[in-house]
Design a protein around this motif. Structure first.
Motif, PDB file in Angstrom:
ATOM      1  N   LEU A 164     -11.006  43.988  -6.269  1.00 33.57           N
ATOM      2  CA  LEU A 164     -11.788  44.385  -5.101  1.00 33.57           C
ATOM      3  C   LEU A 164     -13.189  43.782  -5.160  1.00 33.57           C
ATOM      4  O   LEU A 164     -13.742  43.369  -4.140  1.00 33.57           O
ATOM      5  CB  LEU A 164     -11.855  45.906  -5.013  1.00 33.57           C
ATOM      6  CG  LEU A 164     -12.309  46.508  -3.707  1.00 33.57           C
ATOM      7  CD1 LEU A 164     -11.370  46.107  -2.583  1.00 33.57           C
ATOM      8  CD2 LEU A 164     -12.366  48.014  -3.813  1.00 33.57           C
ATOM      9  N   MET A 165     -13.732  43.699  -6.369  1.00 31.77           N
ATOM     10  CA  MET A 165     -15.043  43.079  -6.537  1.00 31.77           C
ATOM     11  C   MET A 165     -14.975  41.582  -6.203  1.00 31.77           C
ATOM     12  O   MET A 165     -15.902  41.031  -5.611  1.00 31.77           O
ATOM     13  CB  MET A 165     -15.547  43.280  -7.965  1.00 31.77           C
ATOM     14  CG  MET A 165     -16.942  42.766  -8.166  1.00 31.77           C
ATOM     15  SD  MET A 165     -17.645  43.186  -9.754  1.00 31.77           S
ATOM     16  CE  MET A 165     -16.383  42.742 -10.879  1.00 31.77           C
ATOM     17  N   THR A 166     -13.867  40.945  -6.539  1.00 31.92           N
ATOM     18  CA  THR A 166     -13.687  39.535  -6.192  1.00 31.92           C
ATOM     19  C   THR A 166     -13.655  39.359  -4.677  1.00 31.92           C
ATOM     20  O   THR A 166     -14.281  38.450  -4.138  1.00 31.92           O
ATOM     21  CB  THR A 166     -12.374  39.000  -6.806  1.00 31.92           C
ATOM     22  OG1 THR A 166     -12.402  39.207  -8.204  1.00 31.92           O
ATOM     23  CG2 THR A 166     -12.184  37.543  -6.515  1.00 31.92           C
ATOM     24  N   VAL A 167     -12.950  40.250  -3.993  1.00 29.97           N
ATOM     25  CA  VAL A 167     -12.847  40.147  -2.537  1.00 29.97           C
ATOM     26  C   VAL A 167     -14.193  40.421  -1.878  1.00 29.97           C
ATOM     27  O   VAL A 167     -14.587  39.720  -0.941  1.00 29.97           O
ATOM     28  CB  VAL A 167     -11.758  41.102  -2.006  1.00 29.97           C
ATOM     29  CG1 VAL A 167     -11.783  41.195  -0.499  1.00 29.97           C
ATOM     30  CG2 VAL A 167     -10.391  40.650  -2.477  1.00 29.97           C
ATOM     31  N   THR A 168     -14.920  41.425  -2.366  1.00 30.65           N
ATOM     32  CA  THR A 168     -16.219  41.710  -1.755  1.00 30.65           C
ATOM     33  C   THR A 168     -17.240  40.623  -2.079  1.00 30.65           C
ATOM     34  O   THR A 168     -18.171  40.424  -1.304  1.00 30.65           O
ATOM     35  CB  THR A 168     -16.775  43.077  -2.207  1.00 30.65           C
ATOM     36  OG1 THR A 168     -16.888  43.108  -3.616  1.00 30.65           O
ATOM     37  CG2 THR A 168     -15.906  44.203  -1.723  1.00 30.65           C
ATOM     38  N   SER A 169     -17.063  39.930  -3.191  1.00 32.02           N
ATOM     39  CA  SER A 169     -17.989  38.841  -3.518  1.00 32.02           C
ATOM     40  C   SER A 169     -17.787  37.647  -2.605  1.00 32.02           C
ATOM     41  O   SER A 169     -18.727  36.907  -2.322  1.00 32.02           O
ATOM     42  CB  SER A 169     -17.799  38.398  -4.964  1.00 32.02           C
ATOM     43  OG  SER A 169     -18.191  39.418  -5.831  1.00 32.02           O
TER      44      SER A 169
END
Length: 187
Positions: free
Chosen positions: A123-128
């Motif tokens: 999820l952090m990858t997607v929000t980044s």
């Protein structure tokens, strides 16, 4: 009339919520972990060039688009700056934790905990990457969410309740695939 209603409800429960378990839950969880590992390994060599400070997406580009309370790589970059750790090394530490979490899911070691860790890092990858992410990121995030639901067998000891949750997760995955196929066909 009451009998017709009971038959309809029974049919709905059988067809919508009966798991029919084509795959055992642990095997489903392992398949999802393997798919996510393959996805990560395919972009693994280029991941820093994509999400690093000077990468294609870069740490600063999606910052105005992402709310401050949502974790992203730029937030972790600031955290690693406080610890005086090189940004590239810190970035690969995060990816190493992600890979380790997926491997622990494969090995059936505290599956729920590590499924949640893998989901959070994905999820952090997607929000980044925010608006710059491709559809594969969203599918991988959704698969890891389904994996959390599948891994709930570690905490839910009631067989009927878990079977219902497992069946719901599989049906949710089927609906997601139908939506993907529908829009892919329109494209």
């Amino acid at each position: 009339m009451n009998t017709i209603y009971k038959k309809f409800v029974s049919w709905c429960n059988r067809s919508l919520f009966d798991s029919g378990e084509v795959l055992p839950p642990r095997l489903s969880s392992k398949i999802i972990a393997v798919v996510c590992l393959v996805n990560l390994l395919l972009i693994g060599s280029d991941i820093y060039e994509l999400y690093g400070a000077h990468g294609l997406v870069g740490a600063k580009m999606p910052d105005p688009l992402v709310r401050r309370y949502v974790p992203s790589f730029s937030l972790l970059g600031r955290f690693f700056d406080l610890l005086h750790v090189n940004e590239g090394i810190g970035f690969y530490i995060i990816i190493g934790v992600y890979v380790t979490a997926l491997i622990f899911v494969l090995l059936d070691y505290k599956r729920l905990v590590f499924a949640f860790v893998a989901f959070s890092l994905q999820l952090m990858t997607v929000t980044s990457s925010f608006l710059f992410s491709h559809g594969g990121d969203s599918v991988t995030t959704f698969l890891l969410f389904i994996n959390i639901l599948i891994c709930l067998d570690e905490v839910i000891k009631r067989e009927l309740l878990y079977r219902t949750i497992y069946s719901f997760a599989i049906r949710l995955l089927q609906v997601q695939l139908c939506i993907i196929y529908f829009f892919f066909r329109l494209w």
